[in-house]
Enzyme design. Structure first.
Site, PDB file in Angstrom:
ATOM      1  N   LYS A 233       0.655  -1.277  -0.087  1.00 20.15           N
ATOM      2  CA  LYS A 233      -0.102   0.104  -0.052  1.00 20.15           C
ATOM      3  C   LYS A 233       0.894   1.263  -0.203  1.00 20.15           C
ATOM      4  CE  LYS A 233      -3.742  -2.401   0.755  1.00 20.15           C
ATOM      5  NZ  LYS A 233      -4.740  -2.731  -0.086  1.00 20.15           N
TER       6      LYS A 233
ATOM      7  N   HIS B  40      -6.556 -13.492  -7.480  1.00 19.14           N
ATOM      8  CA  HIS B  40      -7.555 -12.754  -6.771  1.00 19.14           C
ATOM      9  C   HIS B  40      -9.037 -12.697  -7.302  1.00 19.14           C
ATOM     10  CE1 HIS B  40      -8.969  -8.791  -5.274  1.00 19.14           C
ATOM     11  NE2 HIS B  40      -8.019  -8.770  -4.136  1.00 19.14           N
TER      12      HIS B  40
END
Length: 440
Positions: free
Chosen positions: A165, A284
């Site tokens: 992140k 994902h």
């Protein structure tokens, strides 16, 4: 001769309550909410017809084939307890309706056309039973749980990961730095976020190069095998394969794919490449909630999980039960078992409508990711067990001392919980105390 044009009720042909299902049939459980005035038998038969051989009217070419051999059948209907005018319809499809080894064809047939049907207010595919005769035609996970552990030389504990992140905006060099700090601190994996592909601020090749440098530096310093999920998802299959090839040439152990937005055909192609070239494949599930979140309409995630196990993937995100994203404990554990185990018994309390026998197909590691941190570690260890990946993005990078200390905190907490569990301590009751002891 004998052909009579016209429209007749679907249930006259496709509702067959006396049908004995075959071991080779694909079975489906649909949660259906018929329109007012539509009998459930007609609604269930309509789904069976429109997802197999039927259309809205009788056609003369019906006489050129055997409908009894090829048609789908609604063989049972049961009302849903506590829901007004909602039913579970059980359908059986003969195996000849489906192309071997193609999740794309399976989904096009069973869910491709029936969800906008006028006779239904809502429709949700709750579960599929995939017979071994069909599942054996699929590649399945490129490697599976045991082979992954052998490749990584890591046993007896959950694997630990971290999504880098901020997910968008970092330069490739700063991105690689964050990867290095997390891996050096004790994590097994770091991860590209699902929407990190090849944007102007960080092209894919630059990211792959800086991440590979971070990977090998962390491996040399820790003596452990490390990995980073290099997202190969791209706008074309050719570009996706080019990225996977480059990852292999760099010596990376694992790549990543967004299997719902990328598509099942692309995913299976990538899975074949990964198996042939020794790459692990992380999956994902971006976009899944568009499909599976509504309780009355769409497709339950357990079906998407089964589809992924057939299409190919070594990891897949599976919710957390305890984090920021939705997930009920028993239902989540139900599809976690469907991902990992060889044989799963029917258990309606966990949402499993059919007994599923995967025979020899390798298992998939469930990934718990989304809003979790070290204080969740006891619960996650208890819920998911050793064969899982616990992934802490903000729970690593949000540490007040930085990325590497955040990674250390996760590794220490995980090993403390595993040790406490192995010593017979109650993680649910003593979890906070175990974490506090580990901090000293």
């Amino acid at each position: 001769v004998g052909f009579k044009a016209g429209v007749k009720d679907y249930r006259l042909t496709y509702y067959t309550p006396d049908y004995p299902t075959k071991d080779t049939d694909i079975l489906a459980a649909f949660r259906m909410t018929p329109q007012p005035g539509v009998p459930p038998e007609e609604a269930g038969a309509a789904v069976a017809a429109e997802s197999s051989t039927g259309t809205w009217t009788t056609v003369w070419t019906d006489g050129l084939t055997s409908l009894d051999r090829y048609k789908g059948r609604c063989y049972d209907i049961e009302p849903v307890s506590g829901e007004d005018k909602q039913y579970i319809a059980y359908l059986a499809y003969p195996l000849d309706l489906f192309e071997e080894g193609s999740v794309t064809n399976l989904f096009t047939s069973i869910v491709g056309n029936v969800f906008g049907f006028k006779a239904l207010r809502a429709l949700r595919l709750e579960d599929l039973r995939i017979p071994p005769a069909y599942s054996k035609t699929f590649i399945g996970p490129p490697h599976g749980i045991q082979v992954e552990r052998d490749k990584l030389n890591k046993y007896g504990r959950p694997l630990l990961g971290c999504t880098i992140k901020p997910k968008l905006g970092l330069s490739a060099k700063n991105y690689g730095r964050a990867v290095y700090e997390c891996l050096r601190g004790g994590l097994d994996f770091t991860k590209d976020d699902e929407n990190v592909n090849s944007q102007p601020f960080m092209r894919w090749r630059d990211r792959f190069l800086f991440v590979a440098e971070a990977l090998f530096k962390a491996q040399a310093e820790t003596g452990e095998i490390k990995g980073h999920y290099l997202n190969a998802t791209a706008g074309t299959c050719e570009e996706m394969m080019k990225r996977a090839v480059f990852a292999r040439e760099l010596g990376a152990p694992i790549v990543m794919h967004d299997y719902l937005t990328g598509g099942f055909t692309a995913n299976t192609s990538l899975a074949f490449y990964c198996r042939d070239n020794g790459l692990l494949l992380h999956i994902h599930r971006a976009m899944h909630a568009v499909i599976d979140r509504q309780r009355n309409h769409g497709i339950h995630f357990r079906v998407l999980a089964k589809a992924l196990r057939m299409s190919g993937g070594d990891h897949i995100h599976a919710g957390t039960v305890v984090g920021k994203l939705e997930g009920e404990r028993e239902v989540t554990l139900g599809f976690v078992d469907l991902l990992r185990d060889d044989y799963i018994e029917k258990d309606r309390s966990r949402g499993i409508y059919f007994t599923q026998d995967w025979v020899s197909m390798p298992g998939v590691l469930p990934v718990a990711s989304g809003g979790i941190h070290v204080w969740h570690m006891p619960a996650l260890t208890e819920i998911f067990g050793d064969d899982s990946v616990l992934q802490f993005g903000g729970g690593t990078l949000g540490h007040p001392w930085g990325n590497a200390p955040g990674a250390v905190a996760n590794r220490v907490a995980s090993e403390a919980c595993v040790q406490a569990r192995n010593e017979g301590r109650d993680l649910a009751r003593e979890g906070n105390e175990i974490i506090r002891e580990a901090c000293k």
